[in-house]
Write a protein that holds these residues in place. Structure first.
Motif, PDB file in Angstrom:
ATOM      1  N   GLU A  66       0.812  -1.216   0.000  1.00  0.00           N
ATOM      2  CA  GLU A  66       0.000   0.000   0.000  1.00  0.00           C
ATOM      3  C   GLU A  66       0.849   1.272   0.000  1.00  0.00           C
ATOM      4  O   GLU A  66       0.506   2.255  -0.656  1.00  0.00           O
ATOM      5  N   VAL A  67       1.953   1.252   0.744  1.00  0.00           N
ATOM      6  CA  VAL A  67       2.786   2.453   0.827  1.00  0.00           C
ATOM      7  C   VAL A  67       3.373   2.796  -0.534  1.00  0.00           C
ATOM      8  O   VAL A  67       3.448   3.968  -0.921  1.00  0.00           O
ATOM      9  N   THR A  68       3.808   1.776  -1.303  1.00  0.00           N
ATOM     10  CA  THR A  68       4.364   2.060  -2.628  1.00  0.00           C
ATOM     11  C   THR A  68       3.312   2.635  -3.558  1.00  0.00           C
ATOM     12  O   THR A  68       3.595   3.509  -4.381  1.00  0.00           O
ATOM     13  N   ILE A  69       2.080   2.175  -3.440  1.00  0.00           N
ATOM     14  CA  ILE A  69       1.021   2.706  -4.310  1.00  0.00           C
ATOM     15  C   ILE A  69       0.698   4.151  -3.922  1.00  0.00           C
ATOM     16  O   ILE A  69       0.399   4.988  -4.772  1.00  0.00           O
ATOM     17  N   VAL A  70       0.762   4.467  -2.624  1.00  0.00           N
ATOM     18  CA  VAL A  70       0.552   5.844  -2.163  1.00  0.00           C
ATOM     19  C   VAL A  70       1.601   6.763  -2.776  1.00  0.00           C
ATOM     20  O   VAL A  70       1.292   7.808  -3.359  1.00  0.00           O
ATOM     21  N   ALA A  71       2.874   6.369  -2.639  1.00  0.00           N
ATOM     22  CA  ALA A  71       3.966   7.199  -3.173  1.00  0.00           C
ATOM     23  C   ALA A  71       3.851   7.342  -4.680  1.00  0.00           C
ATOM     24  O   ALA A  71       4.029   8.435  -5.234  1.00  0.00           O
ATOM     25  N   ALA A  72       3.531   6.236  -5.374  1.00  0.00           N
ATOM     26  CA  ALA A  72       3.421   6.283  -6.839  1.00  0.00           C
ATOM     27  C   ALA A  72       2.284   7.203  -7.271  1.00  0.00           C
ATOM     28  O   ALA A  72       2.408   7.929  -8.272  1.00  0.00           O
ATOM     29  N   MET A  73       1.177   7.205  -6.544  1.00  0.00           N
ATOM     30  CA  MET A  73       0.042   8.050  -6.915  1.00  0.00           C
ATOM     31  C   MET A  73       0.345   9.526  -6.683  1.00  0.00           C
ATOM     32  O   MET A  73       0.012  10.382  -7.518  1.00  0.00           O
ATOM     33  N   ILE A  74       0.967   9.848  -5.553  1.00  0.00           N
ATOM     34  CA  ILE A  74       1.305  11.249  -5.274  1.00  0.00           C
ATOM     35  C   ILE A  74       2.269  11.775  -6.334  1.00  0.00           C
ATOM     36  O   ILE A  74       2.055  12.836  -6.930  1.00  0.00           O
ATOM     37  N   LEU A  75       3.328  11.008  -6.582  1.00  0.00           N
ATOM     38  CA  LEU A  75       4.335  11.445  -7.548  1.00  0.00           C
ATOM     39  C   LEU A  75       3.822  11.348  -8.979  1.00  0.00           C
ATOM     40  O   LEU A  75       4.199  12.149  -9.837  1.00  0.00           O
ATOM     41  N   GLY A  76       2.949  10.373  -9.252  1.00  0.00           N
ATOM     42  CA  GLY A  76       2.368  10.247 -10.581  1.00  0.00           C
ATOM     43  C   GLY A  76       1.503  11.431 -10.933  1.00  0.00           C
ATOM     44  O   GLY A  76       1.518  11.925 -12.069  1.00  0.00           O
ATOM     45  N   MET A  77       0.741  11.920  -9.957  1.00  0.00           N
ATOM     46  CA  MET A  77      -0.104  13.086 -10.190  1.00  0.00           C
ATOM     47  C   MET A  77       0.747  14.317 -10.475  1.00  0.00           C
ATOM     48  O   MET A  77       0.414  15.141 -11.336  1.00  0.00           O
ATOM     49  N   ALA A  78       1.878  14.416  -9.764  1.00  0.00           N
ATOM     50  CA  ALA A  78       2.735  15.587  -9.922  1.00  0.00           C
ATOM     51  C   ALA A  78       3.562  15.538 -11.205  1.00  0.00           C
ATOM     52  O   ALA A  78       4.103  16.554 -11.626  1.00  0.00           O
ATOM     53  N   SER A  79       3.656  14.363 -11.825  1.00  0.00           N
ATOM     54  CA  SER A  79       4.485  14.235 -13.026  1.00  0.00           C
ATOM     55  C   SER A  79       3.644  13.958 -14.266  1.00  0.00           C
ATOM     56  O   SER A  79       3.515  14.805 -15.149  1.00  0.00           O
ATOM     57  N   PHE A  80       3.038  12.792 -14.342  1.00  0.00           N
ATOM     58  CA  PHE A  80       2.317  12.381 -15.551  1.00  0.00           C
ATOM     59  C   PHE A  80       0.811  12.653 -15.488  1.00  0.00           C
ATOM     60  O   PHE A  80       0.074  12.220 -16.381  1.00  0.00           O
ATOM     61  N   GLY A  81       0.348  13.302 -14.425  1.00  0.00           N
ATOM     62  CA  GLY A  81      -1.083  13.572 -14.337  1.00  0.00           C
ATOM     63  C   GLY A  81      -1.876  12.314 -14.019  1.00  0.00           C
ATOM     64  O   GLY A  81      -1.358  11.378 -13.415  1.00  0.00           O
ATOM     65  N   HIS A  82      -3.144  12.258 -14.459  1.00  0.00           N
ATOM     66  CA  HIS A  82      -4.000  11.160 -14.026  1.00  0.00           C
ATOM     67  C   HIS A  82      -3.547   9.803 -14.581  1.00  0.00           C
ATOM     68  O   HIS A  82      -3.780   8.768 -13.963  1.00  0.00           O
ATOM     69  N   LYS A  83      -2.849   9.790 -15.704  1.00  0.00           N
ATOM     70  CA  LYS A  83      -2.324   8.521 -16.218  1.00  0.00           C
ATOM     71  C   LYS A  83      -1.226   7.970 -15.297  1.00  0.00           C
ATOM     72  O   LYS A  83      -1.087   6.762 -15.142  1.00  0.00           O
TER      73      LYS A  83
END
Length: 855
Positions: A301-318
């Motif tokens: 779960e922690v890795t998915i949290v980090a990936a979502m936060i950073l994903g939003m800040a970089s590649f947007g919703h994709k």
């Protein structure tokens, strides 16, 4: 409250189970439908809330039909994983349970395990409810939906994590009996039952983790990471308590049993005359099954949290959706690959280990093909996807590799608009998991030089064994660091020419790839204690005369089957520890980048508004050239040592009580002759009560220390604190896990007949090394993993408050600075008092518990 307590005390198991199921359904239903009720606390003008709509992605034009369909398929895969676990439960339960004596022994282990987890739930349950309430009150964002969302997700994450641990432990205590019974008939059948028992826990972890993450995303959309922070924290906190309590229990029993049984009395490990034998087998389940399952669940779960936060800040919703889709592929790969693990009726430990590894490789290949195909189809960014002004800012800062029209050849293979870098970093994660497996295996397996040298060192005494073990552990730490550093470097090179936030996303996706095969990883881990318990049941419960009467040679053959399975289980369990430690580091590094991003914009809900300049400005302030940050770095590096010291001291104290109890029972001539059964329950009670008494202090240390550092020294020092914790924690965890594993297997080599075998002086030296290594590899070492992530999650969750109320430079209106500092001082004093109490309790010597038990 008394009425509820009486209700539970006098109700049947079925009634209690149905009540808990009903409560879970109620909480989930309330969580999903609360946005429609309007019962949310308002702290901001109503206009601030109009932007949030639950399940908005179903009507938002930003999300294509294909994306929504893919997410629903992922949800279906999560449910399929849970159904697959249910199928395996039925298969395991249908297997033969052996003789009545075997069933009695297994029942004692199961009852002890259930009693321990019930006691733990009573201890930490109220704390979970209190933290849920605190999370609700202390949310600093402006969207109230995330106030209840984060608190509710924390509660559900806690329940899921505990459920994974409890069900995994419960099935392990049923599977061990079936494995012992199957060993009389076939090696292949025993292996398959043991591995599928572990797979139940693995698929439950996979299924519940993916179900929770996907459901929260469907409710909250691209800002789901705000609620997922709570979900991940719930899983992380339970994992910490499971690891701490279970680790103290299992190693106190193991060390006590070995010191009295093997060294003083020169009897086998699972001799039924040893009063600590049942507690030792219980400990395998509550420490390795429940603890490891909860540990990997929270990493998941922690890795998915980090990936979502950073994903939003970089590649947007994709960038937010892609990790969920990858996880779905991983669950599918685990379902297929775990079912392929089989062995022949007369196979050996080597062929069985190859079968387990083959299953892991099959899952890896399925996952690689899956997410590469997913990347080719999904990671396409049409013109206009990235904001033109943002792309211009990147170019002005020298970041040339963001625009989809200007990527290196390996990122798109010449296909316009394609960006395969998230998939490539997932592939790096798979390679990282495999490499860590190999490193751990090299330093802990009996077929390699390090363990052979350790066994040889036992021939010259106890001290030389300990010295050689320390040297081996230190060296293995360097190898693990090089592997992890190489993986991070490859992720950095993959995103060369992009801003730091993209690079951080690449590291997070490495963690996603690494944990793609969570089902296989936990299957391998839980198989270890199941095989160990089955071996103990065989030693205590097999009727040698009856078996030899039915078929000459069957007793020796069945015992050898169980010994071989135990050896395979030791190897697979050791290998998964490397993955657990590596995943903790990758997750923590990703969260650290998220931490910097939140400092830059003030809260998680503004992540998508962050500029590169803001991120670089804040990251530049977290430098050891700044004395206050260096102080935080030093403090962070000290915490894993203090934490480990508390746990190892607890194991030593509890083991001494167990040694006393076992000696007292061995004074009974009838117990020594084997005509009277020892009072196993007394040792089980000592272990249970000690573990529950000792687990709160280390938990408080993990929760409160980052709060105190943040409020006392400010957010940048807190960043230094987290960096120190990640670095030192990883080094210490690898050292303890590998040194302890090597000592354990050196002992097993000697027990197999070399250097004089059992009872020799070399064996006694090996047992000393094993008892020293036990609390390192199964208590303190594994517990550092959730400690690192707990402190990172606490820092992220409290960062808004830290920014406002730290006493160095509070970010509040000028006329409120004095009040903010007073509030900060109060929090610091409370935190300092809590830490002081935890350390005092750890050092407090008391014989009250053992005195009461012996009376």
């Amino acid at each position: 409250m008394n009425t509820l307590r009486n209700l539970f005390a006098h109700s049947t198991k079925t009634t209690r189970r149905n009540y808990l199921i009903a409560m879970m359904i109620f909480f989930v239903a309330a969580y999903v439908f609360m946005p429609y009720t309007g019962f949310t606390q308002s702290t901001e003008p109503a206009a601030a809330h109009e932007s949030f709509q639950p399940f908005a992605l179903f009507s938002d034009a930003k999300y294509t039909t294909i994306e929504v369909t893919a997410l629903m398929i992922v949800l279906g895969i999560a449910i399929a994983g849970l159904l697959y676990a249910l199928l395996l439960v039925k298969q395991v339960r249908k297997a033969s349970q052996g003789t009545k004596k075997m069933q009695e022994i297994a029942s004692a282990v199961r009852e002890g395990s259930n009693a321990y987890l019930a006691a733990q739930f009573k201890k930490i349950g109220p704390l979970i409810l209190i933290i849920t309430f605190i999370l609700y009150l202390t949310y600093t964002g402006t969207v109230d939906a995330f106030r209840w969302g984060r608190a509710g997700a924390f509660l559900i994450g806690s329940i899921f994590s505990f459920l994974v641990g409890f069900v995994g432990m419960r099935l392990a205590t049923q599977g061990n009996l079936r494995v012992a019974a199957a060993a009389k008939r076939s090696y292949g059948e025993a292996l398959q039952l043991g591995y599928r028992t572990g797979t139940i826990t693995g698929m439950l972890t996979d299924g519940l983790g993916l179900l929770g993450g996907t459901t929260i995303f469907l409710i909250f959309g691209e800002q789901a990471y705000e609620a997922l922070l709570g979900f991940g924290f719930g899983g992380t906190l339970i994992a910490l308590f499971m690891r701490v309590g279970g680790g103290i229990y299992t190693k106190a029993a193991d060390v006590g049993a070995d010191l009295v049984g093997k060294i003083e009395k020169d009897i086998p490990e699972d001799d039924p005359r040893n009063a600590a034998t049942i507690a030792d087998n219980v400990g395998d389940n509550v420490g390795d099954c429940a603890g490891m399952a909860a540990d990997i669940f929270e990493s998941y779960e922690v890795t998915i949290v980090a990936a979502m936060i950073l994903g939003m800040a970089s590649f947007g919703h994709k960038g937010v959706i892609f990790p969920l889709l990858v996880r779905g592929i991983g669950v599918l790969g685990s379902i297929i690959s775990t079912y392929t693990v089989k062995a022949g009726a007369n196979d050996t430990s080597d062929t069985a280990l190859k079968s387990v590894h083959r299953g892991f490789w099959i899952g890896s290949i399925i996952s690689i093909v899956g997410f590469v195909g997913l990347g080719l189809g999904y990671l396409r960014f049409e013109e206009g996807y990235f904001d033109a002004a943002k792309l211009e800012e990147f170019k002005n800062l020298g970041y040339w590799a963001v625009d989809p029209a200007n990527l290196p050849w390996f990122a798109n293979f010449g296909m316009a608009g394609l960006d395969m870098r998230p998939a490539i970093t997932c592939l790096i994660g798979i390679f990282l998991a495999v490499a860590l497996n190999k490193v751990t295996s090299y330093y802990t397996h009996t077929s390699h030089a390090p363990v052979k040298s350790l066994a040889k060192a036992c021939t010259t005494g106890h001290a030389t064994n300990i010295i050689q073990g320390f040297a081996l552990g230190y060296e293995s730490t360097v190898a693990a660091v090089l592997v992890i550093a190489a993986a991070i470097l490859l992720s950095v090179l993959t995103y060369a020419g992009t801003p730091p936030i993209f690079i951080a996303y690449g590291v997070a996706m490495t963690g996603i790839g690494m944990l793609t095969l969570t089902g296989n990883t936990i299957s391998m881990d839980v198989f270890g204690p199941v095989a160990d318990n089955a071996n103990g049941i065989g030693e205590m419960g097999y009727d040698k005369a009856e078996m030899e009467k039915e078929q000459p040679g069957s007793y020796k053959r069945a015992r050898q089957v169980l010994a071989d399975l135990d050896a395979v289980g030791n190897t697979t369990k050791a290998e998964t520890k490397g993955i657990a430690i590596g995943s903790a580091v990758i997750a923590a590094v990703s969260l650290f980048s998220s931490f910097i991003a939140v400092i830059a914009v003030g809260s998680e809900e503004k992540i998508n508004l962050m500029s590169v300049g803001q991120y670089l400005a804040e990251a530049g302030k977290i430098t050891v050239a700044e004395p206050i940050v260096f102080i935080g770095f030093l403090l962070g590096g000290a915490v894993p040592f203090l934490f480990s010291g508390m746990l190892i001291r607890a194991v030593g104290r509890a083991a001494s009580w167990i040694v006393k109890e076992c000696r007292i029972q061995f004074h009974d001539p009838e117990i020594w002759k084997g005509t009277k059964k020892p009072d196993y329950g007394r040792v089980v009670n000592i272990c249970t009560q000690t573990a529950q008494k000792e687990l709160i202090g280390p938990g408080i240390l993990g929760i409160v220390t980052p709060i105190m550092v943040g409020f006392l020294l400010g957010p940048y020092a807190l960043g230094g604190f987290l960096a120190g914790t990640i670095l030192v924690g990883q080094l210490l965890a690898v050292f303890m896990a590998n040194a302890g594993g090597a000592w354990d297997n050196a002992k097993k080599m000697i027990e197999d007949g070399i250097y004089g075998g059992k009872g020799s002086e070399a064996h006694k030296a090996a047992v000393t090394g094993d008892t020293v290594g036990d609390p390192l590899k199964d208590t303190a070492g594994p517990a550092i993993n959730p400690l690192i992530k707990v402190m990172n999650m606490v820092s992220l969750l409290t960062l808004g408050l830290t920014l406002q109320y730290n006493i160095i430079a509070p970010r509040v209106a000028e006329d409120f600075v004095g009040t903010a500092r007073i509030i900060g001082v109060i929090v610091i004093l409370i935190a300092a008092a809590a830490i002081g109490w935890a350390v005092y309790q750890s050092k407090k010597e008391s014989d009250d518990l053992v005195t009461e038990e012996i009376k």
